[in-house]
Design a protein around this motif. Structure first.
Motif, short mmCIF file in Angstrom:
data_model
loop_
_atom_site.label_atom_id
_atom_site.label_comp_id
_atom_site.label_asym_id
_atom_site.label_seq_id
_atom_site.Cartn_x
_atom_site.Cartn_y
_atom_site.Cartn_z
N VAL A 247 0.83 -1.20 0.00
CA VAL A 247 0.00 0.00 0.00
C VAL A 247 0.87 1.25 0.00
O VAL A 247 0.63 2.19 -0.78
N GLY A 248 1.88 1.27 0.86
CA GLY A 248 2.75 2.43 0.97
C GLY A 248 3.48 2.74 -0.32
O GLY A 248 3.51 3.89 -0.79
N LEU A 302 3.45 -3.77 -6.39
CA LEU A 302 2.77 -2.54 -6.78
C LEU A 302 1.42 -2.89 -7.41
O LEU A 302 1.30 -3.88 -8.14
N SER A 303 0.44 -2.07 -7.11
CA SER A 303 -0.90 -2.28 -7.66
C SER A 303 -0.87 -2.10 -9.18
O SER A 303 -0.32 -1.13 -9.71
N GLU A 304 -1.46 -3.06 -9.88
CA GLU A 304 -1.53 -2.98 -11.33
C GLU A 304 -2.31 -1.75 -11.77
O GLU A 304 -1.97 -1.09 -12.76
N SER A 366 -6.68 -3.52 -6.98
CA SER A 366 -6.65 -2.05 -7.07
C SER A 366 -6.09 -1.47 -5.78
O SER A 366 -5.99 -2.16 -4.74
N LEU A 367 -5.74 -0.19 -5.83
CA LEU A 367 -5.27 0.48 -4.62
C LEU A 367 -6.36 0.47 -3.57
O LEU A 367 -6.09 0.28 -2.37
N LEU A 374 -5.59 -3.73 4.15
CA LEU A 374 -4.69 -3.24 5.21
C LEU A 374 -5.48 -2.66 6.37
O LEU A 374 -5.12 -2.84 7.54
N THR A 375 -6.57 -1.97 6.05
CA THR A 375 -7.41 -1.39 7.10
C THR A 375 -7.98 -2.48 8.00
O THR A 375 -7.95 -2.35 9.24
#
Length: 419
Positions: A247-248, A302-304, A366-367, A374-375
């Motif tokens: 995420v970061g 990394l998010s596509e 997705s992001l 993560l949340t």
């Protein structure tokens, strides 16, 4: 007036003051009458069934006002406090920080919150402007949320120079969560922008709530102005820098790319003006450096979707490259050099993306999905530490408030003896 409030300072403000508050007493009386008559209304009109099923990210224990409301109550008449402040300002004397704190603590309706904004403004434009206490700001946020005046909290926050609104992280979290509960992601991002401008991404909970709001808002595919791209980019980058995970890194990459887009289209001055960003050119280069770093990290992808977004940014910049500067401000030499690097950035992006594919460092999610996961994994674990720290902070605030009350009492007794 307290001895600690006696420091004088000259502040120049350009915006005109809000309307005067001569009608405060009438407004307060009207609000009291309205509250007295409200039980007569039918139950079906009072119940908002949608609010029953709404759910916030933060737990009920986090948002519970019990710790705050259990402080010793200093009941005051708002009309008398308003009259006292008006007379004090008319005599060109500063209002004590205790008086404005009492005023905010005793607000009990939306109408009173509306009127209180005037006195916050007046206090900010007084010699005691630096003495607006942290607990007063927190109390203001809580009162706005309690009485359905969240727009007033956001307005005072966006105009922080005029109202002196610099909340603590816990207050920021409560306000962001309130917008998220109503699925007002744009409003939540407006609060995140203020967190970014104040560089208050120290709490993990604030980082997660901010990234959640940003990812949810971007998922709606909004039409963004260049100022919004800069703000969202800076927020993504600064919040993402605190997270050493997928995420970061994905947030950093997208944030730097958005800032780089502004840099190439409007110049580096447009990037760092009134923003907590460095003034060194090369934000697109830094975005590519994030991709390079991911190749060397274990368990980080990394998010596509983010990679596709960055690719679109590079394509748009390439198409518009012939248009050169879109502003009337002359471009500097560094801006021209950065524009000339665009073909190199595009080729480098393609190479790094192929490398990421070969190393299986691209996540198909997705992001928004990454942040949501993560949340769920992290936010609940952060809450206990935040709540414990908040309880300690409230105790410190209360001790400070009692000291001010004691000093106020001693000053009054001294003045009475000298008469």
């Amino acid at each position: 007036m307290h001895p600690s409030d006696s420091k004088s300072i000259v502040v120049i403000f350009c915006e005109p003051p809000p309307p005067r508050a001569e009608w405060f007493s009438l407004k307060m009386a009207a609000s009291i009458l309205q509250r007295c008559l409200s039980p007569v209304q039918t139950f079906t009109k009072c119940v908002n069934y949608r609010s029953i099923v709404r759910r916030s990210l933060l737990s009920s224990a986090y948002t519970d006002p019990a710790v705050w409301e259990q402080r010793p109550r200093d009941a005051q008449d708002l009309g008398q406090l308003a009259s006292l402040m008006d007379r004090t300002y008319e005599r060109k004397f500063p209002v004590s920080s205790l008086v404005i704190a009492r005023f905010i603590d005793n607000l009990s309706s939306k109408e009173e919150v509306d009127q209180a904004q005037y006195y916050l403004y007046k206090f900010r434009h007084s010699p005691n402007c630096w003495y607006l206490r942290d607990w007063t700001i927190h109390s203001w946020i809580r009162r706005c949320l309690k009485y359905g005046a969240r727009d007033k909290a956001l307005y005072s926050l966006k105009n922080k120079v005029q109202f002196g609104m610099f909340p603590d992280d816990f207050s920021f979290n409560l306000l962001i969560d309130s917008f998220l509960k109503d699925e007002d992601f744009k409003g939540a991002c407006s609060v995140v922008e203020e967190v970014m401008l104040q560089e208050s991404f120290e709490r993990i909970s604030t980082q997660i709530l901010s990234l959640y709001a940003l990812s949810k808002y971007l998922a709606t595919k909004p039409e963004l102005s260049w100022q919004e791209e800069r703000s969202l980019g800076a927020s993504l980058m600064l919040a993402g820098l605190k997270q050493e995970n997928s995420v970061g890194f994905s947030a950093r990459l997208l944030g730097l790319a958005l800032i780089g887009k502004v840099e190439l289209s409007r110049g580096i001055h447009a990037v760092f003006h009134e923003m907590p960003l460095i003034w060194t050119s090369g934000y697109l280069g830094r975005a590519l450096a994030v991709m390079d770093a991911v190749c060397d990290f274990r368990d980080v992808k990394l998010s596509e979707e983010v990679l596709n977004h960055v690719e679109e940014i590079l394509k748009d910049l390439s198409v518009n490259a012939d248009g050169q500067n879109v502003t009337d401000t002359p471009r500097e030499e560094d801006d021209e050099l950065e524009t000339q690097k665009l073909p190199e950035y595009i080729n480098r992006f393609k190479e790094l993306k192929e490398r990421l594919v070969s190393q299986d460092r691209i996540d198909s999610r997705s992001l928004e999905s990454l942040v949501s996961a993560l949340t769920q994994q992290t936010l609940e674990a952060c809450e206990d530490a935040d709540i414990a720290e908040y309880q300690q902070t409230v105790s410190v605030w209360e001790a400070e408030r009692q000291q001010l009350i004691q000093r106020e009492r001693e000053t009054k007794e001294k003045n009475q003896k000298s008469v």
